[in-house]
Design a protein around this motif. Structure first.
Motif, PDB file in Angstrom:
ATOM      1  N   ALA A   3      -2.272 -10.604   5.237  1.00  0.00           N
ATOM      2  CA  ALA A   3      -2.887 -10.658   3.965  1.00  0.00           C
ATOM      3  C   ALA A   3      -3.946  -9.250   3.961  1.00  0.00           C
ATOM      4  N   ALA A   4      -3.939  -8.443   2.863  1.00  0.00           N
ATOM      5  CA  ALA A   4      -4.633  -7.282   2.846  1.00  0.00           C
ATOM      6  C   ALA A   4      -6.215  -7.693   3.111  1.00  0.00           C
ATOM      7  N   THR A   5      -6.571  -8.520   2.681  1.00  0.00           N
ATOM      8  CA  THR A   5      -8.041  -9.053   3.163  1.00  0.00           C
ATOM      9  C   THR A   5      -8.508  -9.352   4.506  1.00  0.00           C
ATOM     10  N   ASN A   6      -7.351  -9.645   5.290  1.00  0.00           N
ATOM     11  CA  ASN A   6      -7.492 -10.186   6.723  1.00  0.00           C
ATOM     12  C   ASN A   6      -7.765  -8.998   7.574  1.00  0.00           C
ATOM     13  N   GLN A   7      -8.827  -8.335   7.471  1.00  0.00           N
ATOM     14  CA  GLN A   7      -9.045  -7.099   8.265  1.00  0.00           C
ATOM     15  C   GLN A   7      -8.894  -7.416   9.899  1.00  0.00           C
ATOM     16  N   ALA A   8      -9.336  -8.604  10.105  1.00  0.00           N
ATOM     17  CA  ALA A   8      -9.426  -8.751  11.739  1.00  0.00           C
ATOM     18  C   ALA A   8      -7.990  -8.555  12.167  1.00  0.00           C
ATOM     19  N   SER A   9      -6.873  -9.030  11.446  1.00  0.00           N
ATOM     20  CA  SER A   9      -5.533  -9.100  12.077  1.00  0.00           C
ATOM     21  C   SER A   9      -4.954  -7.782  11.719  1.00  0.00           C
ATOM     22  N   LEU A  10      -5.185  -7.012  10.708  1.00  0.00           N
ATOM     23  CA  LEU A  10      -4.631  -5.851  10.486  1.00  0.00           C
ATOM     24  C   LEU A  10      -5.040  -4.921  11.448  1.00  0.00           C
ATOM     25  N   ARG A  11      -6.558  -5.021  12.128  1.00  0.00           N
ATOM     26  CA  ARG A  11      -6.916  -4.315  13.097  1.00  0.00           C
ATOM     27  C   ARG A  11      -6.060  -4.793  14.324  1.00  0.00           C
ATOM     28  N   LEU A  12      -6.039  -5.716  14.638  1.00  0.00           N
ATOM     29  CA  LEU A  12      -5.271  -6.157  15.810  1.00  0.00           C
ATOM     30  C   LEU A  12      -3.681  -5.631  15.999  1.00  0.00           C
ATOM     31  N   PHE A  13      -3.066  -5.814  14.909  1.00  0.00           N
ATOM     32  CA  PHE A  13      -1.774  -5.157  14.971  1.00  0.00           C
ATOM     33  C   PHE A  13      -1.668  -4.018  14.872  1.00  0.00           C
ATOM     34  N   ARG A  51      -0.933 -16.327  -2.633  1.00  0.00           N
ATOM     35  CA  ARG A  51      -1.768 -17.041  -3.390  1.00  0.00           C
ATOM     36  C   ARG A  51      -2.923 -17.611  -2.570  1.00  0.00           C
ATOM     37  N   THR A  52      -4.049 -17.449  -3.133  1.00  0.00           N
ATOM     38  CA  THR A  52      -5.234 -17.625  -2.191  1.00  0.00           C
ATOM     39  C   THR A  52      -6.158 -18.644  -3.015  1.00  0.00           C
ATOM     40  N   ALA A  53      -7.252 -19.300  -2.551  1.00  0.00           N
ATOM     41  CA  ALA A  53      -7.898 -20.113  -3.304  1.00  0.00           C
ATOM     42  C   ALA A  53      -8.857 -19.350  -4.469  1.00  0.00           C
TER      43      ALA A  53
END
Length: 178
Positions: free
Chosen positions: A137-147, A163-165
């Motif tokens: 997800a574009a808003t998941n900055q922690a995972s984007l940094r990790l990868f 789709r999110t809440a």
């Protein structure tokens, strides 16, 4: 077991192992954590019965089921801290998707970085894959940094894909040639 993290060989703080029957409570806690549902396409709790059934067949052949779930364990006390999933395996093209989940209480301790490094080496050396990919997800900055830290390269964005809440989120596609 030493592994390459950020270009240097270091003793890894984690190791990967196969699922075992004794992982039922760990999986139950992980799969029923609502914080994780947004990244795992889950919308409902998972029963112990369903997880028992899953564990009963978890050691099926990778080439047959085209997925593999490995438990991430802390090297110090061997407790499970997360899961590394290799899924959507394509034997002809030698590629697969990769996902990683760390228990909420175990985050920010370096386990994800180390597990990803170990998982990438396992995919390259043992499974002999040519490439791995992931969708974040574009808003998941922690995972984007990790990868990105693990040298996954951004190859595209799918607009309003998740789709999110609170509405829709873009999905960032990343890949790593092994």
């Amino acid at each position: 077991m030493p592994t390459r993290i950020s270009g240097q060989m270091v003793a890894s703080p984690v190791f990967l192992r196969a699922l075992e029957d004794s992982d039922l409570d760990f999986l139950y806690a992980l799969e029923n954590d609502p914080e994780i549902w947004g990244v795992s396409d889950t919308i409902a709790p998972v029963s112990r019965y369903a997880l028992r059934e899953y564990l009963a067949h978890a050691n099926a052949d990778f080439y047959e089921v085209r997925q593999l779930r490995l438990v991430i364990c802390a090297q110090t006390d061997q407790r499970p801290v997360g899961i590394l999933d290799i899924f959507d395996f394509q034997p002809l093209h030698l590629r697969a998707g990769l996902g990683i989940t760390i228990l909420s209480a175990e985050r920010r301790r370096g386990y994800a970085v180390a597990a990803l490094a170990v998982g990438v080496e396992y995919a390259r050396l043992t499974l002999r894959l040519h490439q791995l990919y992931c969708t974040v997800a574009a808003t998941n900055q922690a995972s984007l940094r990790l990868f990105r830290k693990a040298s996954f390269r951004r190859i595209g964005v799918r607009q309003d894909w998740l789709r999110t809440a609170v509405g829709w989120d873009d999905a960032v596609e990343l890949q790593k040639i092994l």
